[in-house]
Design a protein around this motif. Sequence first.
Motif, PDB file in Angstrom:
ATOM      1  N   ALA B  72       0.826  -1.187   0.000  1.00  0.00           N
ATOM      2  CA  ALA B  72       0.000   0.000   0.000  1.00  0.00           C
ATOM      3  C   ALA B  72       0.870   1.251   0.000  1.00  0.00           C
ATOM      4  O   ALA B  72       0.596   2.219  -0.713  1.00  0.00           O
ATOM      5  N   MET B 129      -6.262   4.168   1.961  1.00  0.00           N
ATOM      6  CA  MET B 129      -7.573   3.640   1.604  1.00  0.00           C
ATOM      7  C   MET B 129      -8.305   4.558   0.642  1.00  0.00           C
ATOM      8  O   MET B 129      -9.414   4.251   0.226  1.00  0.00           O
ATOM      9  N   ARG B 158     -16.538   1.906  -3.752  1.00  0.00           N
ATOM     10  CA  ARG B 158     -15.875   0.655  -3.397  1.00  0.00           C
ATOM     11  C   ARG B 158     -16.471   0.080  -2.124  1.00  0.00           C
ATOM     12  O   ARG B 158     -16.830  -1.089  -2.039  1.00  0.00           O
ATOM     13  N   GLU B 161     -20.032  -1.141  -2.458  1.00  0.00           N
ATOM     14  CA  GLU B 161     -20.072  -2.445  -3.103  1.00  0.00           C
ATOM     15  C   GLU B 161     -19.702  -3.526  -2.107  1.00  0.00           C
ATOM     16  O   GLU B 161     -20.347  -4.571  -2.017  1.00  0.00           O
ATOM     17  N   PHE B 162     -18.671  -3.222  -1.324  1.00  0.00           N
ATOM     18  CA  PHE B 162     -18.219  -4.237  -0.384  1.00  0.00           C
ATOM     19  C   PHE B 162     -19.218  -4.471   0.737  1.00  0.00           C
ATOM     20  O   PHE B 162     -19.416  -5.590   1.196  1.00  0.00           O
ATOM     21  N   GLU B 412     -22.981  -5.313  12.233  1.00  0.00           N
ATOM     22  CA  GLU B 412     -21.710  -6.001  12.119  1.00  0.00           C
ATOM     23  C   GLU B 412     -20.547  -5.230  12.731  1.00  0.00           C
ATOM     24  O   GLU B 412     -19.433  -5.716  12.761  1.00  0.00           O
ATOM     25  N   LYS B 441      -6.929 -12.141  24.480  1.00  0.00           N
ATOM     26  CA  LYS B 441      -8.256 -11.780  24.980  1.00  0.00           C
ATOM     27  C   LYS B 441      -8.319 -11.959  26.488  1.00  0.00           C
ATOM     28  O   LYS B 441      -7.430 -12.587  27.084  1.00  0.00           O
ATOM     29  N   PHE B 543     -29.702  -5.798  30.471  1.00  0.00           N
ATOM     30  CA  PHE B 543     -30.126  -6.952  31.266  1.00  0.00           C
ATOM     31  C   PHE B 543     -30.106  -6.606  32.747  1.00  0.00           C
ATOM     32  O   PHE B 543     -31.089  -6.802  33.469  1.00  0.00           O
TER      33      PHE B 543
END
Lengths: 893, 893
Positions: B72, B129, B158, B161-162, B412, B441, B543
Amino acid sequence: MLNLSHCLSVSCTCCQLLKTLTPEENGHCQRGLYFQDGQRHVDYVLTYALKKSSPGRSIRYSTHLLTENAVARSLRRSHQPSSTEKGSLSSQTSTLSNVDLHSPGEHFSGQEDQKNFRREEFEGKLRDMGLELEIDEDSKILGVGFVKIHAPWNVLCREAEFMKLKMPTKRVYEVKKSSGVIEKLNLLVSKVLEPLHPHVEERQPKNIKHLSHTFSREKQHLFDLSDKDSFFDSKTRSSIVSHTKICITSLLGSGVYTAAYPLHDLLYEEWANYSVFYKYQPIGLVRKYFGEKIGLYFAWLGLYTQMLIPASLVGVIVFLYGCATVDDNIPSMEICHQKNNITMCPLCDKVCSYWKLSSACGTARASHLFDNPATVFFSIFMALWAAMFMEHWKRRQMRLNYEWDLTGFEDEEDHPRAEYEFQVMQKSLSRDHKTQYKMEKLTCRDRLPAYMTNVVTMLSMIGVTFAIVFGVILYRISTKAALHMSSNPVTRNHVQLTVKTTAAIINLVVILILDEVYGAVARWLTVLEVPKTDKNFEERLIFKTFILKFVNAFTPIIYIAFFRGRLVGRPGNYLYVFESYRMEECTHGGCLMELCIQLSITMLGKQLIQNNLFEIGIPKLKKLIRYIQSKQGTFQEEERQKKLQRYETDQFLEPFSGLTPEYMEMNTQILHFFYTFDIFSPGIWYNIFFFYIFDIFSPGIWYNILRGVAKVAVIINAFVISFTSDFIPRMVYQYMYSPDGTMHGFVNHTLSYFNVSNFQEGKEPMDPMQLGYAVEICRYKDYREPPWSTTPYEISKEFWAVLAIRLAFVIIFQNVVMLMNDLVDWLIPDIPKDISLQIHKEKILLVDLFMKEEQGKSINLENSASEMNKCSRNNNTTAQLYMDSQIHTYQHT
Amino acid sequence: MLNLSHCLSVSCTCCQLLKTLTPEENGHCQRGLYFQDGQRHVDYVLTYALKKSSPGRSIRYSTHLLTENAVARSLRRSHQPSSTEKGSLSSQTSTLSNVDLHSPGEHFSGQEDQKNFRREEFEGKLRDMGLELEIDEDSKILGVGFVKIHAPWNVLCREAEFMKLKMPTKRVYEVKKSSGVIEKLNLLVSKVLEPLHPHVEERQPKNIKHLSHTFSREKQHLFDLSDKDSFFDSKTRSSIVSHTKICITSLLGSGVYTAAYPLHDLLYEEWANYSVFYKYQPIGLVRKYFGEKIGLYFAWLGLYTQMLIPASLVGVIVFLYGCATVDDNIPSMEICHQKNNITMCPLCDKVCSYWKLSSACGTARASHLFDNPATVFFSIFMALWAAMFMEHWKRRQMRLNYEWDLTGFEDEEDHPRAEYEFQVMQKSLSRDHKTQYKMEKLTCRDRLPAYMTNVVTMLSMIGVTFAIVFGVILYRISTKAALHMSSNPVTRNHVQLTVKTTAAIINLVVILILDEVYGAVARWLTVLEVPKTDKNFEERLIFKTFILKFVNAFTPIIYIAFFRGRLVGRPGNYLYVFESYRMEECTHGGCLMELCIQLSITMLGKQLIQNNLFEIGIPKLKKLIRYIQSKQGTFQEEERQKKLQRYETDQFLEPFSGLTPEYMEMNTQILHFFYTFDIFSPGIWYNIFFFYIFDIFSPGIWYNILRGVAKVAVIINAFVISFTSDFIPRMVYQYMYSPDGTMHGFVNHTLSYFNVSNFQEGKEPMDPMQLGYAVEICRYKDYREPPWSTTPYEISKEFWAVLAIRLAFVIIFQNVVMLMNDLVDWLIPDIPKDISLQIHKEKILLVDLFMKEEQGKSINLENSASEMNKCSRNNNTTAQLYMDSQIHTYQHT
């Protein structure tokens, strides 16, 4: 997933079609799979009736009178000399000459002509879509013409793009196995079970997966096109073709074509064969050849079988617990103890006499096996098991969806059924005389007669079931009474055995016969309804069949569980049917044992007879008959049969009627599922074992029915524990009435007193001195006031107390189980963790792939700016885009 | 959907941000929305702290030490002189020179340096990008640097579309309205309500819809690109940008950036304004500017308000029925009848005396309003209503999904939260000393302390609630006893009133305070847990808050409904708390009336105070404080404030913390939903009316909680009808005990007898002659044996009978309601019919569009074969394909 033999017996319909009629010679077979040129694969076949007298096809372009799709036609015309048409044209002309030899006479019948015309019109449309056709009227089966359809690469690509099929890209990646303990355990297990896996040739190592992406022609270079012939597998090819042609159903309905089917590849060696029943199911293969629906069905079977293992293990433990504690069970000890000389009231009028409770010792001990605290635990366990099963199924489905790259396009095929279109046509024809406009659909009014017939028939069928159950009860009562009066002492001694055995056999036979009758009735009723789409048809058929078979299978069981022994009345005031037959009572241990026995007989018999007779025997018989019929019709059939090509042999298969036969079978399975975890669970382990040996289950639309069944099951389960078993009375006695907090005295507490002087006249025993002493007070099982109370024989306070606790138990049980189900649903994620991780990983890989591609293109672009006019499909897209964006930026700044 | 004022008060958090700080001058505002060049739109803004002493940005390319993304970088370098970079470069240099004037000193601190470096690295990636950046360190807010991000057209394309965004194509089609009666009615209604609709400028006629299709650059020509600037709306642009940058959260967490936010457009005029409260909500607009989540929320509010109309209508009818039948009610007639001289046992020890049942006449008549057969019907109706509501919500959601072309990409965004990444980093840092590998994690073990704190705190909070409820009960009992002993006759006459009023106020205050406390505690506990993603955070917070607030709101109500008056004991053997206070009894009509009163007070108070104080007052206060604080920090703030640009004013908004504040509010709403249809329904109509005025509800994750609530509600409802109301005892009396099948004698039947000589010593009334005669037998409300039975004061058979019937009713009610819910679920299709028809139609149109396109291209191709090298993006695809297919065919034949 263990692939047990019974699983296979279920899948007969789809396996046998391969088994019975597969041509032996492989080379021969290969030939049948391709066009005459041996190059183009046959993806789909249409057949039509060929009148012997008809002249075959007339010259195509002279009768060409297409009225629609002008653009398409002009397009096709402009391409006429192109090679796309050439192949089919040449094969067609050759066919024509052959046919002409066969039929020199020319008898045009109007109808035939019309059909020919419509066929040509339709085939023209197919060609417009880019499909290639080969017409074969010279087949070895007389009177049948074949239209073989081949989808060339560009059509496959176009349709795949349009259907948004996910196809494997070039990019492969390694699926990492997590290194957890469970994973290692799994690895060990799978190594041990290695020989059980089918020998399926795998094209790629297991832990390597192709990254899948929605197919797009512009991005063809991304996909693994090393082998174009196998890029789309045969299942995909045929579904692509069937997706292309939209109006085939109406043509089938009006008889223009007689059949439409894809060609099946072979899946015979490793799977559809009894001898490999112990092996794991190659679900992937099944899916590849039969599609997602049947693949899911077998996945379901596998999971069900798998899940039954822990259930049956726990069942065995529960049973062993019952066996171990039978000697410590105070109520049965009390019954068996000789000193407890309790005199019971006679079990039938006049001919029966008083009897000692200790004579029921054996039954009481046996009842303990079916009715102890562990069975209550088992019942709760099974409810939880069912919830776990549902949840696991959801996960399995998710996994398969992911692994199979499902897009759900199969569900979208909701074209109207041929029968429906025919009805609409007829209606619009009859209307045309009166009104102007054409009707487009059937309204509620059109369907009212069918709906009414449906409701009335369903109700009367249910009525028939009830009547038959009542008839069997009457048979039992009357035979018992008759046998008791028999003069033969041997007969009298075996009354119980004789009556129960014959009644159970009658019940079984009736259930089996009615099952078949109801299946036929449900189908007839559904056909009468003329549902719009195949999916509708399936749903309605399944719903009706389920209702009828459910009622049929469960009415006798419900009777035993909840009504038998409860509508007896009391000594001195018994309830009589037809004024002479006393209603049946249960044995002392409650009806639970009888319930379990009845269930076992029904299920075992049903499984053995239905699975083997109806599912294997009858289809074979049918095939034989079809074969013989077609044999009679021709002379040299036998020799021809040997030389038949694939697309011809498939003719002999049963007409493809969707998945319904398989799903119909699942109807039975659902009932079994119900039996298994539900009514049965307070029952006993070995029934579970039967299921384990004989049982299976189902996916898709059924999931909803199953969920309904699971809900009903919980309620019935709660009622069985609290009303059919003695669990609650025992608890109530122990904690409310027992003087010392133990079960001692429970038997006495459940028995009410009856003064024999209160017998109705003519009903008292003929031989009151049978026990050797005069009886003044006899006992009977009920909660009623004693004769010396102010309200003799009235329902007592204990009755209400026990009833209240029973109902409270039902409420608690139902809600606890529902809560647990929700918890299981909530705790177990619907998407397995490894799948969600993999999906995430694939997403990242895809981003990476696209980014690299774009960069690669742009570098490419700079390096070879002179090659602009090349503009090949592999890199025009992004190069173009890059140029555009630069222009765009210039304009902006 | 009526857009009532309270709806707006809920949405304050999101409206006020526009209301308070919107710059007046429109032109000024416009300027803030664009880059310095006035051309490029600002789609996203990052801010960072600017040390006054720091030297601004050092020269970029000298400190360039990017280690990753080599391809890149090389790509970017090769493009350095390209125009894409030019704009940002030039603006940056200008900024740099400005900054240099401000800060002549150079004090490099290590940390600042590191942050600068990471910022540059990150911004480099953004540029890679394709995003364009403008850095503004010379803003009017001192100490804050802004990075404005613009996504140019090619990047937008782009990413769109993705992300598989569905965008409108050129193809428009007419949405046909069905000509049914219902549709005409709808049309009429909408014409009448015309003035209520907001004046929203519509770009296209209502019945014309653009066909949407997944965006793809290769198919750009299909889309309606007439106005490229507005093709992607601002919401889409900012979500596209935020989709591009992945690791911003960790940069925010480590303080490299201080904030990241999109720019809001204006939605002030027609909606976020009290004066238009009567108008319909422009859901479409709300969604366009605030995204799907908030749009759904307002859709939910609208539906709830709409659905409450029929419910409150039926409620009114039920209440009127109660009013009309109050004089025909036999039990209250019997109580009021002076001849029925029933002497009741005293209500408290010593100071109270015997009393006449007829003195409870008023209460008995009032109770009838709350407790009559119609309320039972209403209860069932409301359960059905709730099911209908859920179903309608599903349909509404489907419709919105369709109309908004939702793709679910918002869900997402599950990047780890900054706090989580910080924790992981800290952990890996502390581990680095001992072990080699980095932790990826937080494990369960790391979280154990937080989990333990959670459980302990939650349990102790619930304990506190119980203690407080018990405290209020004690207060009531002791105050009552104390007031009864008072020498002042006025005080003694108003005992009930005084006690009830003060207790209710105390209850209300406690609930309100604890609600706020619990909200804070839940947030604190969730922060302690360090959930991984924002979604996780939201779910856990919701909750916890739900559990705590639920317990807080419902403990007093559950006590009144199920325990009050049941733990009393009996005369001669009362139950005492702390050995001196007798437990409370209900009035003669049962506790249902008290339950309703308690509910009304709690809810009304809660609504009035919480909605107006906490939701409107406190945020305003907070904003004021923030404003003052920032004012104190600078001198010329006031003048500057006026000239602030959009991206600067947004700084003053509350930090964007997801939707949680709105959703938090829904917590309250859920409880109200619960109140409404549930506990209340055997209660009375006007509560419904309160809700109608004050209430609202929620979407998304809440749907699951709501479903849980609905399930619990059904059970509690069943119990309230059968245990709190007198419905079942009345039924039992009428059909089991009444001598003439009427209700006459019911009151007598429910009262047991007590012999006054059996009073415990010291508990008998001090003034036994208060009624004017000596009492030997007094009556009390319970099912117990009379003193003259063999087992005096034992629970009687009637008690058990009534209990059994009550429980049976619960089972029947629960299962019937569940069955009805399933039926409603089954009968009402999830996808509205017009939507499914439209989807079908769109599919056909799309096929048509693509087919035409392909044909058009191929004709195009033939007509101008010489223009091959043109190969523009508009028709290369299909032309290419056509060529390929021909080559392919040649190869085959």
